[in-house]
Design a protein around this motif. Structure first.
Motif, PDB file in Angstrom:
ATOM      1  N   GLN A   1      -4.689 -32.912  88.427  1.00  0.00           N
ATOM      2  CA  GLN A   1      -3.942 -31.724  88.843  1.00  0.00           C
ATOM      3  C   GLN A   1      -4.858 -30.647  89.420  1.00  0.00           C
ATOM      4  OE1 GLN A   1      -0.601 -31.530  89.198  1.00  0.00           O
ATOM      5  NE2 GLN A   1      -1.104 -29.647  90.276  1.00  0.00           N
ATOM      6  N   GLU A   2      -6.012 -30.444  88.798  1.00  0.00           N
ATOM      7  CA  GLU A   2      -6.958 -29.456  89.330  1.00  0.00           C
ATOM      8  C   GLU A   2      -7.487 -29.903  90.692  1.00  0.00           C
ATOM      9  OE1 GLU A   2      -9.651 -27.086  86.512  1.00  0.00           O
ATOM     10  OE2 GLU A   2      -9.353 -29.031  85.522  1.00  0.00           O
TER      11      GLU A   2
ATOM     12  N   CYS B   1      -7.448 -29.236  96.631  1.00  0.00           N
ATOM     13  CA  CYS B   1      -7.113 -29.825  97.937  1.00  0.00           C
ATOM     14  C   CYS B   1      -6.050 -28.993  98.649  1.00  0.00           C
ATOM     15  CB  CYS B   1      -6.652 -31.275  97.765  1.00  0.00           C
ATOM     16  SG  CYS B   1      -8.000 -32.403  97.370  1.00  0.00           S
ATOM     17  N   ARG B   2      -5.140 -28.416  97.889  1.00  0.00           N
ATOM     18  CA  ARG B   2      -4.149 -27.508  98.493  1.00  0.00           C
ATOM     19  C   ARG B   2      -4.832 -26.274  99.064  1.00  0.00           C
ATOM     20  NH1 ARG B   2       0.205 -28.028  93.631  1.00  0.00           N
ATOM     21  NH2 ARG B   2       1.262 -29.885  94.393  1.00  0.00           N
TER      22      ARG B   2
ATOM     23  N   ALA C   1     -14.890 -30.643  97.548  1.00  0.00           N
ATOM     24  CA  ALA C   1     -16.003 -30.948  96.641  1.00  0.00           C
ATOM     25  C   ALA C   1     -15.745 -30.382  95.250  1.00  0.00           C
ATOM     26  CB  ALA C   1     -17.309 -30.384  97.209  1.00  0.00           C
ATOM     27  N   GLU C   2     -15.300 -29.139  95.191  1.00  0.00           N
ATOM     28  CA  GLU C   2     -15.070 -28.526  93.880  1.00  0.00           C
ATOM     29  C   GLU C   2     -13.940 -29.232  93.130  1.00  0.00           C
ATOM     30  OE1 GLU C   2     -14.490 -24.254  91.645  1.00  0.00           O
ATOM     31  OE2 GLU C   2     -14.829 -24.269  93.812  1.00  0.00           O
ATOM     32  N   GLY C   3     -12.878 -29.565  93.827  1.00  0.00           N
ATOM     33  CA  GLY C   3     -11.777 -30.284  93.187  1.00  0.00           C
ATOM     34  C   GLY C   3     -12.209 -31.634  92.658  1.00  0.00           C
TER      35      GLY C   3
ATOM     36  N   VAL D   1      -5.381 -36.709 106.751  1.00  0.00           N
ATOM     37  CA  VAL D   1      -6.239 -37.438 105.811  1.00  0.00           C
ATOM     38  C   VAL D   1      -6.243 -36.728 104.453  1.00  0.00           C
ATOM     39  CG1 VAL D   1      -8.585 -38.269 105.367  1.00  0.00           C
ATOM     40  CG2 VAL D   1      -7.647 -38.412 107.669  1.00  0.00           C
ATOM     41  N   LEU D   2      -6.282 -35.412 104.471  1.00  0.00           N
ATOM     42  CA  LEU D   2      -6.254 -34.642 103.228  1.00  0.00           C
ATOM     43  C   LEU D   2      -4.931 -34.843 102.495  1.00  0.00           C
ATOM     44  CD1 LEU D   2      -7.700 -32.649 101.359  1.00  0.00           C
ATOM     45  CD2 LEU D   2      -6.845 -30.794 102.811  1.00  0.00           C
TER      46      LEU D   2
END
Length: 125
Positions: free
Chosen positions: A62-63, A68-69, A53-55, A109-110
């Motif tokens: 890139q952020e 996600c990483r 959500a934050e990403g 999926v990610l």
């Protein structure tokens, strides 16, 4: 499908299902684990969806990829907590492998979403 919010992302939806299952599992842990394993496994599984959500809200590819990483890292941390639950005999081997399979689906999926973001990032240069 039209993506208007992080809640429309498949990776978030799959991770949400996983998070909810982990939360239900944690309720079965012994009371003495309330501030230990129970808290840790709930926080790490919640971090997966929170970072997606934050990403998404960052609006820069890139952020978004970086957050996600971090979600991937939280999935791995959750797997470690599941191994502790297995070793402490709080869950059976069958339960462990069911959760591990679901976690691997989340990861797949990610990773697909991360690859999509990478392609978008390279096409906008």
């Amino acid at each position: 499908m039209d993506v208007r919010s992080f809640m429309d992302l498949d990776c978030w939806k799959v991770a949400r299902e996983f998070r909810n299952r982990i939360s239900m599992l944690a309720k079965s842990f012994p009371v003495e684990e309330k501030y230990g394993l129970t808290s840790q496994i709930k926080r790490s599984s919640r971090s997966v969806t929170a970072n997606i959500a934050e990403g998404y809200g960052r609006f820069h590819h890139q952020e978004n990829i970086q957050f996600c990483r971090m979600s991937r890292g939280s999935l791995t941390e959750t797997l470690d907590h599941l191994t502790v639950a297995l070793d402490e005999k709080y869950i059976s081997e069958d339960q462990f492998f069911d959760f591990k399979t679901e976690l691997e689906r989340c990861l797949k999926v990610l990773n697909g979403y991360i690859n999509y973001l990478r392609k978008l990032k390279s096409s906008t240069k």
